[in-house]
Design a protein around this motif. Structure first.
Motif, mmCIF file in Angstrom:
data_model
loop_
_atom_site.group_PDB
_atom_site.id
_atom_site.type_symbol
_atom_site.label_atom_id
_atom_site.label_comp_id
_atom_site.label_asym_id
_atom_site.label_seq_id
_atom_site.Cartn_x
_atom_site.Cartn_y
_atom_site.Cartn_z
ATOM 1 N N ILE A 69 0.842 -1.196 0.000
ATOM 2 C CA ILE A 69 0.000 0.000 0.000
ATOM 3 C C ILE A 69 0.879 1.248 0.000
ATOM 4 O O ILE A 69 0.598 2.221 -0.707
ATOM 5 C CB ILE A 69 -0.960 -0.002 1.216
ATOM 6 N N TYR A 70 1.941 1.227 0.775
ATOM 7 C CA TYR A 70 2.865 2.359 0.822
ATOM 8 C C TYR A 70 3.431 2.647 -0.575
ATOM 9 O O TYR A 70 3.403 3.783 -1.052
ATOM 10 C CB TYR A 70 3.994 2.060 1.806
ATOM 11 N N CYS A 71 3.927 1.619 -1.234
ATOM 12 C CA CYS A 71 4.522 1.788 -2.568
ATOM 13 C C CYS A 71 3.495 2.266 -3.593
ATOM 14 O O CYS A 71 3.762 3.193 -4.364
ATOM 15 C CB CYS A 71 5.140 0.480 -3.041
ATOM 16 N N ILE A 72 2.345 1.635 -3.594
ATOM 17 C CA ILE A 72 1.327 1.989 -4.580
ATOM 18 C C ILE A 72 0.806 3.398 -4.339
ATOM 19 O O ILE A 72 0.526 4.136 -5.288
ATOM 20 C CB ILE A 72 0.190 0.950 -4.567
ATOM 21 N N THR A 73 0.695 3.794 -3.086
ATOM 22 C CA THR A 73 0.227 5.149 -2.781
ATOM 23 C C THR A 73 1.223 6.185 -3.291
ATOM 24 O O THR A 73 0.832 7.200 -3.873
ATOM 25 C CB THR A 73 -0.009 5.313 -1.268
ATOM 26 N N ILE A 74 2.497 5.924 -3.090
ATOM 27 C CA ILE A 74 3.510 6.869 -3.579
ATOM 28 C C ILE A 74 3.468 6.957 -5.098
ATOM 29 O O ILE A 74 3.439 8.054 -5.660
ATOM 30 C CB ILE A 74 4.914 6.499 -3.075
ATOM 31 N N THR A 75 3.439 5.816 -5.781
ATOM 32 C CA THR A 75 3.443 5.882 -7.247
ATOM 33 C C THR A 75 2.132 6.444 -7.788
ATOM 34 O O THR A 75 2.115 7.042 -8.866
ATOM 35 C CB THR A 75 3.717 4.503 -7.886
ATOM 36 N N SER A 76 1.052 6.286 -7.034
ATOM 37 C CA SER A 76 -0.253 6.813 -7.455
ATOM 38 C C SER A 76 -0.383 8.315 -7.203
ATOM 39 O O SER A 76 -1.228 8.971 -7.812
ATOM 40 C CB SER A 76 -1.385 6.109 -6.701
ATOM 41 N N SER A 77 0.418 8.835 -6.307
ATOM 42 C CA SER A 77 0.267 10.234 -5.892
ATOM 43 C C SER A 77 0.511 11.229 -7.028
ATOM 44 O O SER A 77 0.106 12.378 -6.934
ATOM 45 C CB SER A 77 1.200 10.549 -4.726
ATOM 46 N N PHE A 78 1.121 10.784 -8.089
ATOM 47 C CA PHE A 78 1.446 11.671 -9.202
ATOM 48 C C PHE A 78 0.323 11.777 -10.231
ATOM 49 O O PHE A 78 0.433 12.528 -11.191
ATOM 50 C CB PHE A 78 2.720 11.179 -9.902
ATOM 51 N N PHE A 79 -0.769 11.019 -10.016
ATOM 52 C CA PHE A 79 -1.764 10.892 -11.078
ATOM 53 C C PHE A 79 -3.207 11.019 -10.594
ATOM 54 O O PHE A 79 -3.499 10.838 -9.419
ATOM 55 C CB PHE A 79 -1.615 9.530 -11.772
ATOM 56 N N TYR A 80 -4.055 11.287 -11.563
ATOM 57 C CA TYR A 80 -5.501 11.193 -11.364
ATOM 58 C C TYR A 80 -6.100 10.588 -12.618
ATOM 59 O O TYR A 80 -5.467 10.536 -13.670
ATOM 60 C CB TYR A 80 -6.132 12.558 -11.055
ATOM 61 N N LEU A 81 -7.315 10.070 -12.463
ATOM 62 C CA LEU A 81 -8.061 9.551 -13.607
ATOM 63 C C LEU A 81 -9.204 10.509 -13.881
ATOM 64 O O LEU A 81 -9.869 10.975 -12.955
ATOM 65 C CB LEU A 81 -8.634 8.162 -13.314
ATOM 66 N N ASP A 82 -9.433 10.807 -15.138
ATOM 67 C CA ASP A 82 -10.538 11.672 -15.541
ATOM 68 C C ASP A 82 -11.689 10.766 -15.962
ATOM 69 O O ASP A 82 -11.638 10.138 -17.013
ATOM 70 C CB ASP A 82 -10.106 12.593 -16.682
ATOM 71 N N ILE A 83 -12.701 10.677 -15.104
ATOM 72 C CA ILE A 83 -13.846 9.811 -15.374
ATOM 73 C C ILE A 83 -15.104 10.674 -15.348
ATOM 74 O O ILE A 83 -15.432 11.265 -14.318
ATOM 75 C CB ILE A 83 -13.962 8.678 -14.337
ATOM 76 N N GLY A 84 -15.773 10.732 -16.462
ATOM 77 C CA GLY A 84 -17.005 11.508 -16.541
ATOM 78 C C GLY A 84 -16.796 12.986 -16.279
ATOM 79 O O GLY A 84 -17.654 13.637 -15.687
ATOM 80 N N GLY A 85 -15.659 13.499 -16.671
ATOM 81 C CA GLY A 85 -15.370 14.912 -16.476
ATOM 82 C C GLY A 85 -14.956 15.262 -15.050
ATOM 83 O O GLY A 85 -14.776 16.434 -14.717
ATOM 84 N N ARG A 86 -14.802 14.269 -14.209
ATOM 85 C CA ARG A 86 -14.386 14.514 -12.827
ATOM 86 C C ARG A 86 -13.002 13.908 -12.599
ATOM 87 O O ARG A 86 -12.709 12.809 -13.059
ATOM 88 C CB ARG A 86 -15.391 13.896 -11.876
ATOM 89 N N LYS A 87 -12.159 14.632 -11.870
ATOM 90 C CA LYS A 87 -10.811 14.162 -11.581
ATOM 91 C C LYS A 87 -10.820 13.350 -10.286
ATOM 92 O O LYS A 87 -11.174 13.856 -9.229
ATOM 93 C CB LYS A 87 -9.855 15.341 -11.438
ATOM 94 N N TRP A 88 -10.438 12.092 -10.407
ATOM 95 C CA TRP A 88 -10.347 11.200 -9.258
ATOM 96 C C TRP A 88 -8.872 10.948 -8.973
ATOM 97 O O TRP A 88 -8.175 10.332 -9.776
ATOM 98 C CB TRP A 88 -11.039 9.875 -9.553
#
Length: 168
Positions: A69-88
């Motif tokens: 979880i620690y590793c995935i959270t760090i690598t995920s922190s740089f990104f968002y997904l645009d779904i239905g015009g909303r940034k997740w």
């Protein structure tokens, strides 16, 4: 991302070590190790390591999930997904997946055993990673450009598959 590279590699190696020598041989990573070497050689090495360095159940069963979880959270922190015009923000995904999996185990919808320590470990390491990344650059769309950050993020999610237990 560069400042986290060696830390992430070390954390993933600790998880690999625990999975390889303390968890069931039915995990995907251990099945790969057995195919690379021999089942007898693997079991002998596993027995020697476990005798030389005995670990309690928290270190064997809950810590690796927290480290993932620690590793995935760090690598995920740089990104968002645009779904239905909303940034997740993708940084929320690791804890959602961890808690969802535990709930599915509790409801017997997924293999495994519900363990509150897994949730506590995952939450602790998720919060630790959030503290470590809260001053980073603003997140960008995950697939805006494929670069090393994107690669590390996708691979970090893929690595979790190696911990999957094959019940066949």
């Amino acid at each position: 991302m560069k400042k986290h590279r060696y830390l992430l590699a070390g954390v993933l190696l600790i998880s690999l070590f625990i999975y390889s020598f303390y968890r069931t041989e039915k995990t995907v990573i251990n099945q790969l190790i057995i195919r690379l070497f021999t089942r007898e050689g693997y079991l002998l090495a596993k027995a020697k390591v476990a005798t030389f360095l005995p670990l309690n159940n928290y270190f064997i069963y809950s810590l690796p999930e927290g480290l993932w979880i620690y590793c995935i959270t760090i690598t995920s922190s740089f990104f968002y997904l645009d779904i239905g015009g909303r940034k997740w923000r993708l940084v929320i995904a690791p804890i959602l997946v961890a808690v969802s999996m535990e709930i599915c185990q509790w409801l017997h919808l997924a293999n495994g055993r519900f363990d509150i320590m897994d949730i506590l470990s995952a939450t602790f390491f998720w919060l630790l990673a959030l503290l470590d990344t809260n001053k980073g650059p603003a997140p960008e769309p995950l697939f805006k450009s494929v670069n090393m950050k994107t690669f590390y993020c996708i691979v970090s999610y893929g690595i979790v598959f190696l911990a999957h237990v094959n019940y066949r």
